[in-house]
Enzyme design. Sequence first.
Site, short mmCIF file in Angstrom:
data_model
loop_
_atom_site.label_atom_id
_atom_site.label_comp_id
_atom_site.label_asym_id
_atom_site.label_seq_id
_atom_site.Cartn_x
_atom_site.Cartn_y
_atom_site.Cartn_z
CG ASN A 158 -1.82 1.13 1.35
OD1 ASN A 158 -1.43 2.27 1.11
ND2 ASN A 158 -3.06 0.87 1.70
CG HIS A 161 1.63 5.51 4.92
ND1 HIS A 161 0.96 6.29 5.83
CD2 HIS A 161 1.22 4.24 5.14
CE1 HIS A 161 0.18 5.52 6.58
NE2 HIS A 161 0.33 4.27 6.17
CG HIS A 194 -8.32 4.09 1.07
ND1 HIS A 194 -8.50 3.94 2.42
CD2 HIS A 194 -9.53 4.42 0.57
CE1 HIS A 194 -9.78 4.16 2.72
NE2 HIS A 194 -10.41 4.46 1.61
NE ARG A 196 -8.48 7.37 4.18
CZ ARG A 196 -9.31 7.11 5.19
NH1 ARG A 196 -10.38 7.84 5.37
NH2 ARG A 196 -9.04 6.14 6.03
NE ARG A 200 -7.79 11.20 5.47
CZ ARG A 200 -8.18 10.57 6.58
NH1 ARG A 200 -7.33 9.84 7.26
NH2 ARG A 200 -9.40 10.69 7.02
CD GLU A 221 -7.52 0.03 1.63
OE1 GLU A 221 -6.39 -0.46 1.44
OE2 GLU A 221 -7.82 0.74 2.61
CB THR A 252 -9.14 1.36 7.20
OG1 THR A 252 -8.68 1.95 5.98
CG2 THR A 252 -10.51 0.77 7.01
CD GLU A 302 -7.02 -6.23 3.19
OE1 GLU A 302 -7.30 -5.79 2.05
OE2 GLU A 302 -6.31 -5.60 4.00
CG HIS A 342 -5.19 -2.17 9.25
ND1 HIS A 342 -4.68 -1.52 10.35
CD2 HIS A 342 -5.82 -1.22 8.53
CE1 HIS A 342 -5.00 -0.24 10.28
NE2 HIS A 342 -5.69 -0.03 9.18
N1 PXP Z 1 -5.65 -3.25 4.32
C1 PXP Z 1 -6.55 -2.24 4.43
C2 PXP Z 1 -7.96 -2.55 4.07
C3 PXP Z 1 -6.18 -0.96 4.85
O1 PXP Z 1 -7.09 0.02 4.98
C4 PXP Z 1 -4.82 -0.72 5.15
C5 PXP Z 1 -4.38 0.65 5.57
O2 PXP Z 1 -4.51 1.56 4.55
C6 PXP Z 1 -3.90 -1.77 5.01
C7 PXP Z 1 -4.35 -3.03 4.63
C8 PXP Z 1 -2.45 -1.60 5.29
O3 PXP Z 1 -2.27 -1.32 6.63
P1 PXP Z 1 -0.85 -0.84 7.14
O4 PXP Z 1 -0.58 0.47 6.48
O5 PXP Z 1 -1.05 -0.73 8.61
O6 PXP Z 1 0.13 -1.89 6.73
#
Ligand code: PXP
Length: 388
Positions: A158, A161, A194, A196, A200, A221, A252, A302, A342
């Site tokens: 992901n 960030h 994601h 949003r 953001r 996402e 999330t 997931e 997550h």
């Molecule tokens: N899966 C989902 C559905 C998420 O919302 C996120 C966070 O954006 C992640 C996985 C990844 O989480 P992390 O950034 O904590 O690894």
Amino acid sequence: MPVLIRSEAFDSTPISLGTVEKTGARLLDRYGLEQAELSILLVNDKRMAELNQFYRHKSGPTNVLSFPMPSGETQTGGTMLGDIVISVDKARREAELRNISCHRRIERLLVHGFVHLLGYDHERSPQDAEIMLAEENKIIDYLSKHQRRNGMVNLAINVDHVATLRQARGINEPDPVTAAGICELAGAGGIVVHLREDRRHIQDRDVVLMRQMVKTKLNLEMGASEEIIKIALDLKPDMITLVPEKRQELTTEGGLDVAGQVTRLKEVVDRMREASIPVSMFIDPESKQIKAAREAGATFVEIHTGRYSDAANEDEADREFELIAAAAEEAYESGLRVNAGHGLNYLNTSRVAALDTIEELSIGHAVMARAIFVGLDQAVREMLALLF
Ligand code: PXP
């Protein structure tokens, strides 16, 4: 039942009996012994010490004992190979010393016990010890190649960030699109973003460019809002993951309440199906949500690993892990494809990756946090190394 598994280790680390049972079945398979029966008993240290004293006249608990049963006949006319007894307490301590999961250590002990049942014995002579070790290593190698029902676990990164950092300055770097390319070159099997509603971090331009350049798999996402649904239908990512979305949250929080909105989500799935976009639903590890995801027509779920990742202590992590393992098993057995994610990081991911029902892990924050210090390419490679 070729593998009879029982646990008396109620006060020990919880481990998935299903996982151990499957390893036992694969061992029988590997030696063409599908008709034979194998009994596996998990005990605590106290019980193991009693057995060790009784059968071997040795004090204290050992890690594994095997009891071959050369001429044992089963009710179905097959043969009873024998019993393997493993101390979960001892396995857990040995796992900690080796910095591996308790499941991995139990697997090794099971292999050791199994090879004993086949007639190998390291105690006969140093030469026998060498031969037995070579056989064990061969099996471990076989298991690592054949143990996953889902093939190798896929790592999806992901890159939200990276966009968060860019947006903090309101300029055009760092670019999450470049980050996605670096992740793929380092071996990631998918990219997650994601989009949003409040934009953001990830912007519309990012998803458009990523759709063009991502070579592996683009997972969008998203919350199930009409605006974003239209964007997804237009963009045609390789899949979407429906998540709950609240404007105030940092990331999330909690899984999607699928059970509370099956009809509405089914409509979204139907629209995505028409555009050939598979749908995943991000859910807490709960049976009711798995059933609802099936009912809504999801292709994937997931499983939310946040509570496991945020556990305050080892016991809590073990309990949460068991919930994830059970949910993944239930979802897989019900025909859903299973992803998880997550909060996973470099310390807690291996254990989840070892669940052979899980097809893909979605990881963002931990990899990006490490990338600041070691570079993104290395951070992805280090995470990948933990998956196998
Ligand atoms: N899966 C989902 C559905 C998420 O919302 C996120 C966070 O954006 C992640 C996985 C990844 O989480 P992390 O950034 O904590 O690894």
